[in-house]
Design a protein around this motif. Structure first.
Motif, PDB file in Angstrom:
ATOM      1  N   GLY A 144       0.895  -1.058   0.015  1.00 14.14           N
ATOM      2  CA  GLY A 144       0.186  -0.010   0.111  1.00 14.14           C
ATOM      3  C   GLY A 144       0.868   1.210  -0.017  1.00 14.14           C
ATOM      4  N   TYR A 145       0.543   2.318  -0.724  1.00 16.40           N
ATOM      5  CA  TYR A 145       0.945   3.465  -0.601  1.00 16.40           C
ATOM      6  C   TYR A 145       0.295   4.776  -0.497  1.00 16.40           C
ATOM      7  N   GLY A 146       0.660   5.484   0.614  1.00 16.81           N
ATOM      8  CA  GLY A 146      -0.110   6.620   0.974  1.00 16.81           C
ATOM      9  C   GLY A 146       0.926   7.837   1.512  1.00 16.81           C
ATOM     10  N   LEU A 147       0.001   8.588   2.171  1.00 17.76           N
ATOM     11  CA  LEU A 147       0.560   9.829   2.819  1.00 17.76           C
ATOM     12  C   LEU A 147       0.856   9.869   4.143  1.00 17.76           C
ATOM     13  N   ARG A 148       1.725  10.090   4.720  1.00 23.92           N
ATOM     14  CA  ARG A 148       1.812  10.464   6.220  1.00 23.92           C
ATOM     15  C   ARG A 148       1.604  11.649   6.633  1.00 23.92           C
ATOM     16  N   TYR A 149       0.186  11.905   6.786  1.00 23.04           N
ATOM     17  CA  TYR A 149      -0.076  13.188   7.075  1.00 23.04           C
ATOM     18  C   TYR A 149       0.259  13.835   8.506  1.00 23.04           C
ATOM     19  N   GLN A 150       1.109  14.881   8.915  1.00 22.97           N
ATOM     20  CA  GLN A 150       1.371  15.331  10.052  1.00 22.97           C
ATOM     21  C   GLN A 150      -0.016  15.465  11.007  1.00 22.97           C
ATOM     22  N   TYR A 151      -0.992  15.765  10.254  1.00 20.87           N
ATOM     23  CA  TYR A 151      -2.286  15.798  11.285  1.00 20.87           C
ATOM     24  C   TYR A 151      -3.195  14.998  10.471  1.00 20.87           C
ATOM     25  N   GLY A 152      -4.051  14.177  11.316  1.00 22.70           N
ATOM     26  CA  GLY A 152      -5.032  13.355  10.746  1.00 22.70           C
ATOM     27  C   GLY A 152      -6.338  14.278  10.523  1.00 22.70           C
ATOM     28  N   LEU A 153      -7.377  13.638  10.210  1.00 20.69           N
ATOM     29  CA  LEU A 153      -8.680  14.268  10.129  1.00 20.69           C
ATOM     30  C   LEU A 153      -9.023  15.091  11.438  1.00 20.69           C
ATOM     31  N   PHE A 154      -9.652  16.193  11.284  1.00 18.76           N
ATOM     32  CA  PHE A 154      -9.928  16.924  12.410  1.00 18.76           C
ATOM     33  C   PHE A 154     -10.476  16.337  13.598  1.00 18.76           C
ATOM     34  N   ARG A 155     -10.261  16.810  14.752  1.00 18.43           N
ATOM     35  CA  ARG A 155     -11.156  16.352  15.844  1.00 18.43           C
ATOM     36  C   ARG A 155     -12.405  17.084  15.992  1.00 18.43           C
ATOM     37  N   GLN A 156     -13.667  16.397  16.271  1.00 13.41           N
ATOM     38  CA  GLN A 156     -14.606  17.145  16.350  1.00 13.41           C
ATOM     39  C   GLN A 156     -15.025  17.539  17.810  1.00 13.41           C
ATOM     40  N   ILE A 157     -15.302  18.733  17.996  1.00 11.56           N
ATOM     41  CA  ILE A 157     -15.403  18.963  19.387  1.00 11.56           C
ATOM     42  C   ILE A 157     -17.054  19.969  19.213  1.00 11.56           C
ATOM     43  N   ILE A 158     -17.917  19.535  20.414  1.00  5.55           N
ATOM     44  CA  ILE A 158     -19.427  20.012  20.104  1.00  5.55           C
ATOM     45  C   ILE A 158     -19.247  20.880  21.360  1.00  5.55           C
ATOM     46  N   LEU A 159     -19.609  22.577  21.041  1.00  6.51           N
ATOM     47  CA  LEU A 159     -19.524  23.398  22.053  1.00  6.51           C
ATOM     48  C   LEU A 159     -21.132  24.033  21.794  1.00  6.51           C
ATOM     49  N   ASP A 160     -22.098  23.918  22.873  1.00  5.46           N
ATOM     50  CA  ASP A 160     -23.241  24.429  22.782  1.00  5.46           C
ATOM     51  C   ASP A 160     -23.946  23.871  21.738  1.00  5.46           C
ATOM     52  N   GLY A 161     -23.674  22.680  21.071  1.00  3.87           N
ATOM     53  CA  GLY A 161     -24.291  21.923  20.250  1.00  3.87           C
ATOM     54  C   GLY A 161     -23.660  22.412  18.901  1.00  3.87           C
ATOM     55  N   PHE A 162     -22.662  23.270  18.785  1.00  2.00           N
ATOM     56  CA  PHE A 162     -22.190  23.426  17.389  1.00  2.00           C
ATOM     57  C   PHE A 162     -20.891  22.617  17.272  1.00  2.00           C
ATOM     58  N   GLN A 163     -20.593  22.224  16.041  1.00  2.00           N
ATOM     59  CA  GLN A 163     -19.330  21.478  15.719  1.00  2.00           C
ATOM     60  C   GLN A 163     -18.188  22.594  15.555  1.00  2.00           C
TER      61      GLN A 163
END
Ligand code: C3B
Length: 792
Positions: free
Chosen positions: A156-175
Motif C-alpha cells: 500500500g502507498y499513501g501519505l503520512r499526514y502530520q495531522y489526521g482528520l480534524f477532531r470534532q468538538i461540540i460546544l453548545d451543540g455546534f461543531q
C-alpha cells in the motif's frame, strides 16, 4: 560475506519456529525491556499508557520479523506485485488487531495480567490513526487486512499526514474543529526509513535537449522536496505474511534553495525549508519491474499515471508508444462516487505551474486519444468535448476521471447499482466506447476488525455454533448459522451477547453525556459522515415526529410505545454549512426530548461527538437497528451497513448502493426498506413542486421553522432546503414510507424471537460483504495477481 552470515545465523537460530518467543515469560520480558529501554521508564513503575507503549513495541518487533521474512520470500519467488495507491487510509487503532492477527492475543493478555495490567484497559490507551475522511479511506484499511490475510504480494502507498482528520468538538451543540496531533505521543506502529527517500520535483520549466540525434524533454524543477518513507507492517490473520503500508512524509530537501544560504539569508532559508513539509508529495514506486499492477483508489492518485509516463519517457528514454503500452496495462482505477459534480478537476494553470512536464504529458495523451476517438466516432464535437481530458471553459481544467478512464485498463465501480449508474449516467460516453473496461467489485469490510476485534463475544459465539474458527478466514462459513437460527439456545446466547454490548455502549453514553439509557430500549444508530444525501435530517425529523406523537398521546397509550435510544454520530466537513446545521439541530432536539419529563425512557437522542473508527468499534456491536438513508442513487456503496450486518444489527434502509445486494443475500423481509427507488428518483425530481409532502412532514418542518426548538433564524436556511420544489434529496417524498418502515421496526422489536431470528440471519447472510471476497475478485479479474504464502 552475507551468505556466510546467513549460514551462521541459521545455524544458531534456525531451529526456532520464530525468532521471538511467545510464551508468557518471553512476552513479559519483552514488554519490560521496551518499557525500560525504548520508553525509558522504570520497569518497576509505569502506568497504563507506558504499558501500552512497551506492549506495542514488543508487538512491533514480532511484526517486523514476519515482515522481513515475507519480503525475503516475495523477493525469492518474485511474483507479480500489486501497488495500491490511495491518498487516504483510515487505520484506526492497531494493537488489538495486530495481536489477534498474529494469533497471540490471549498470550499477551496473560503476560500483561502477570505484570498487573489488563489488556482491554491498556488497549484503550491507543489513539486513532485517522489519515482519511470516511468510507473510501476505511475501505482501503479493510482491503489491506484482506490482502495480507490472503497472502497477496501487495504494497500500500499513501501519505503520512502530520495531522489526521480534524477532531470534532461540540460546544453548545455546534461543531468546532481541532487539529488532530496524532503523532504527539509517538507512533509505535511505524518504522522510519531515513534512507528510503526520493526527491519530488515541483515548478520550473521543461527544456529540450538533443541526445544521440534525438530530442528529449528535460524538466528543470524550481523546487525539490524529499519524500521519506515510513513503513507500517500489516499482518495477515492465520498466516505468517505481513505486508507493507508505506506512507510518505514530505521533508525539506538538501538541494532546496541553496542560493539563499549562499547569499547569507539563513533564517529565511530555514523558514522556507519548513514550507516543504507542508507540501503533499507524489509517489515513487521503489520497484521498477514491469511485473506489477497499480491500483488507483479514486482519482486522487491519478497523477501517478502521468508520472509513470514521465519516468518511462524522460528518464528511461522509452519511446512514447512503448511507454504508453506499459502504463495503460499496469494501471486500474476504482471510482467511489456517483456525483458528477464531485469528479476531480485540476485547473490547467495550477497544474502547469506546479508540474509543467506532467501537464505536457497529459496534453499529449489527450491529443492522441482525441485523434483515435475522431477516427471512431467522427466529428461529433459535443461528444468529443465531453470525453476530452481537457475541459475548456472559464477555467480550463484537467478532468482526472477522464484521464484515469483513458489510461486504465479497467474501471471498477463499488456496487452493482453503482456500475449501472456509471454506465447510464456518470461515464455513459466512455461506457459506449469501451464497454469491456467497466466492471464492479462489491465493497466489503474485514470480519477480523469488525467482528473478531470489536465484538469478541459474538465472535466466540459464532465459533462455538459453527464448531470452528475458520469463518475468520473463510467467511462463507457464516452461512452455517442459518441451520441453527431457530435453536432456542442460540437465540438466548445471541440475545445475551447483544445485551452485554448494549451495556458497554450505555456506559459510554453515560460517561459522555450524563444520560442514562435503558437497556430495554431499541438502540437505533446512524453513524457516518454528515451529508445532505445521507439524510441525517430525515432521521431527526422522524425523531421529532415520534416525540410529537408521544406528547400528544393519552398517558395510557404511552405504555404501547417501543422505547428508543436514537444515536447519531458523524463529522461535517468544516466548510459545509448545512451539514453543521444538521448537527446543531440534532443537539437542540436532543436537549428538548431528553429533558422532557413526559417522555422519560420512551425516547432519548444522543449525539456522539468525534465519531471515528474506535467509536464505531464500540457502537456497532451495541446497536439493534442501524439507519442507511441515502436518497436512492447517491451512495456508491456504503460500507457501514456491512459492519452492522455482520454484527447482527437490523438495517433500516433505502434500496441504494450496497443495500440492493444485501437484500439479495439476507432477503428483503429481514430488513426494513423504504423510499423511492434508484430509477424513480430522476422523474420525481422533475415533478418537483407538484410532489406534495405528507402532512406529518409539513408539521415537523414547521416546528423547526417556527422555533419550537429555538434558533429559529439559524435553521431557516436548513428548512428552506425542504420547501416544495427545492427538496432535492426527496425527504418529503420519502417521509411517509420512512415512518412506515420505522413502525415495522417497532412492531418487530416487541417480538424478540422474531427480532433475534432476523438478527442471526443478518450475520449469516453477511459473508458476501467481507473484503476478502472483494480482494479475491480484484486479484482475479483486475490485477492478475496470485497468493504468495510465506512458509511458517
Ligand atoms: C465513499 C462513498 O461515498 C461510499 O458510498 C463508499 O462506500 C465508499 O467511498 C467506499 O467505496 N467515498 C468516500 O468516502 N470519499 C470519497 N471521496 C468518495 C466516495
Amino acid at each position: 560475506e552475507s551468505g556466510e552470515r546467513k549460514a551462521k545465523v541459521e545455524k544458531m537460530f534456525g531451529f526456532m519456529d520464530a525468532f521471538l518467543k511467545n510464551d508468557s515469560f518471553s512476552l513479559q520480558k519483552d514488554i519490560l525491556d521496551h518499557v525500560e529501554y525504548t520508553v525509558a521508564r522504570s520497569r518497576f513503575i509505569f502506568d497504563d499508557f507506558e504499558a501500552y507503549q512497551g506492549l506495542s513495541y514488543s508487538v512491533r518487533d514480532r511484526l517486523i520479523e514476519r515482515w522481513h521474512d515475507t519480503h525475503r520470500y516475495f523477493k525469492k519467488k518474485d511474483p507479480k506485485r500489486l501497488y495500491f495507491l490511495s491518498l487516504e487510509f483510515l487505520m484506526g487503532r492497531s494493537l488489538s488487531n495486530s495481536v489477534i492477527n498474529l494469533g497471540i492475543r490471549d498470550q499477551y493478555a496473560d503476560a500483561l495480567n502477570q505484570l498487573g495490567f489488563e489488556f482491554e484497559v491498556v488497549a484503550e490507551q491507543e489513539g486513532d490513526a485517522a489519515l482519511g475522511n470516511g468510507g473510501l479511506a476505511r475501505l482501503c484499511a479493510c482491503q489491506m487486512d484482506s490482502l495480507a490475510t490472503l497472502d497477496y504480494p501487495a504494497w500500500g502507498y499513501g501519505l503520512r499526514y502530520q495531522y489526521g482528520l480534524f477532531r470534532q468538538i461540540i460546544l453548545d451543540g455546534f461543531q468546532l474543529e481541532e487539529p488532530d496531533y496524532w503523532l504527539n505521543f509517538g507512533n509505535p506502529w511505524e518504522i522510519e526509513r531515513v534512507h528510503v527517500s526520493y526527491p519530488v520535483k515541483f515548478y520550473g520549466t521543461v527544456e529540450e535537449e538533443g541526445i544521440q540525434g534525438q530530442t528529449i524533454k528535460v524538466w528543470i524543477p524550481g523546487e525539490t522536496v524529499e519524500a521519506v518513507a515510513y513503513d507500517n507492517p500489516i499482518p495477515g490473520y492465520g498466516t505468517r505474511n505481513a505486508i507493507n503500508l508505506r506512507l510518505w512524509a514530505a521533508k525539506p530537501s538538501d538541494q532546496y534553495d541553496m542560493e539563499s544560504y549562499n547569499t547569507g539569508d539563513y533564517i529565511n532559508a530555514i523558514m522556507d525549508r519548513q514550507k516543504a513539509e507542508t507540501i503533499s508529495n507524489v509517489l515513487y514506486p521503489d520497484d521498477r519491474s514491469y511485473q506489477v499492477a497499480l491500483q488507483i483508489n479514486d482519482t486522487h492518485p491519478s497523477l501517478a499515471i502521468a508520472e509513470v509516463m514521465r519516468v518511462l519517457v524522460d528518464e528511461e528514454h522509452l519511446d512514447w508508444s512503448r511507454a504508453w503500452d506499459i502504463t495503460s496495462r499496469v494501471f486500474s482505477f476504482t471510482t467511489h462516487t456517483v456525483h458528477v459534480e464531485a469528479l476531480e478537476k485540476i485547473p490547467v494553470d495550477l497544474l502547469g505551474n506546479l508540474l509543467p512536464r506532467h501537464l505536457q504529458i497529459i496534453y499529449e495523451i489527450n491529443y492522441k486519444f482525441m485523434e483515435e476517438l475522431k477516427s471512431m466516432i467522427g466529428q461529433d464535437y459535443d461528444r468529443l468535448s465531453r470525453m476530452s481530458i481537457v475541459e475548456e471553459g472559464a477555467v480550463k481544467s484537467i478532468r482526472m476521471a477522464n484521464l484515469s478512464i483513458v489510461c486504465c485498463q479497467i474501471v471498477n465501480g463499488v456496487s452493482k447499482v453503482h456500475l449501472d449508474l456509471l454506465k447510464e449516467r456518470v461515464f455513459k460516453d466512455f461506457y459506449e466506447l469501451w464497454p469491456q473496461k467497466f466492471q464492479y467489485k462489491t465493497n466489503g469490510v474485514t470480519q477480523r476488525r469488525w467482528v473478531v476485534v470489536s465484538n469478541p463475544n459474538l465472535s466466540s459465539l459464532i465459533s462455538k455454533w459453527l464448531g470452528t474458527e475458520s469463518w475468520i478466514r473463510n467467511v462463507d462459513l457464516l452461512a452455517g448459522l442459518r441451520q441453527h437460527v431457530s435453536d432456542p439456545d442460540l437465540q438466548r446466547e445471541w440475545k445475551m451477547v447483544k445485551k452485554v454490548n448494549k451495556a458497554r455502549l450505555a456506559e459510554y453514553i453515560e460517561t459522555l453525556s450524563g444520560i442514562k439509557v435503558s437497556l430495554d430500549a431499541m438502540f437505533d444508530v446512524q453513524i457516518k459522515r454528515i451529508h445532505e444525501y445521507k439524510r441525517q435530517l430525515l432521521n431527526i425529523l422522524g425523531i421529532i415526529h415520534r416525540y410529537d406523537c408521544i406528547k400528544n398521546m393519552e398517558t395510557s397509550d404511552r405504555r404501547k410505545v417501543v422505547p428508543r435510544v436514537c444515536i447519531i454520530g458523524g463529522k461535517a466537513a468544516p466548510g459545509y454549512d448545512i451539514a453543521k446545521k444538521i448537527i446543531k439541530l440534532c443537539h437542540v432536539v436532543a436537549e428538548k426530548i431528553n429533558n422532557d419529563a413526559d417522555i422519560g425512557d420512551l425516547l432519548k437522542l444522543v449525539f456522539i461527538p468525534d465519531y471515528n473508527v474506535s467509536v464505531a468499534e464500540l457502537v456497532i456491536p451495541g446497536s439493534d437497528l442501524s439507519q442507511h438513508l441515502s436518497t436512492a442513487g447517491h451512495e456508491a456503496s456504503g460500507t457501514g451497513s456491512m459492519k452492522f450486518l455482520m454484527n447482527g444489527c437490523l438495517l433500516l434502509a433505502t434500496a441504494d448502493g450496497a443495500i440492493v445486494e444485501i437484500m439479495e443475500e439476507v432477503g428483503a423481509d429481514n430488513m426494513f426498506l423504504f423510499g423511492a427507488k434508484v430509477n424513480e428518483v430522476p422523474a420525481l425530481r422533475e415533478k418537483g413542486a407538484s410532489l406534495k409532502a405528507p402532512l406529518q412532514f409539513l408539521r415537523v418542518v414547521r416546528m423547526v421553522r417556527d422555533g419550537y426548538f429555538g434558533f429559529k433564524d439559524y435553521f431557516k436556511s436548513l428548512c428552506d432546503t425542504l420547501e416544495d420544489g427545492k427538496d432535492f434529496y426527496l425527504l418529503g417524498y420519502d417521509f411517509a414510507s420512512y415512518l412506515e418502515a420505522q413502525a415495522a421496526a417497532d412492531r418487530t422489536f416487541v417480538d424478540p424471537e422474531k427480532w433475534i431470528h432476523m438478527s442471526i440471519l443478518s450475520t449469516a447472510g453477511s459473508g458476501k460483504f467481507s473484503s476478502d471476497k472483494t480482494i479475491e475478485e480484484y486479484a482475479k479479474h483486475t490485477w492478475g495477481i496470485e497468493p504468495c504464502k510465506c512458509p511458517f
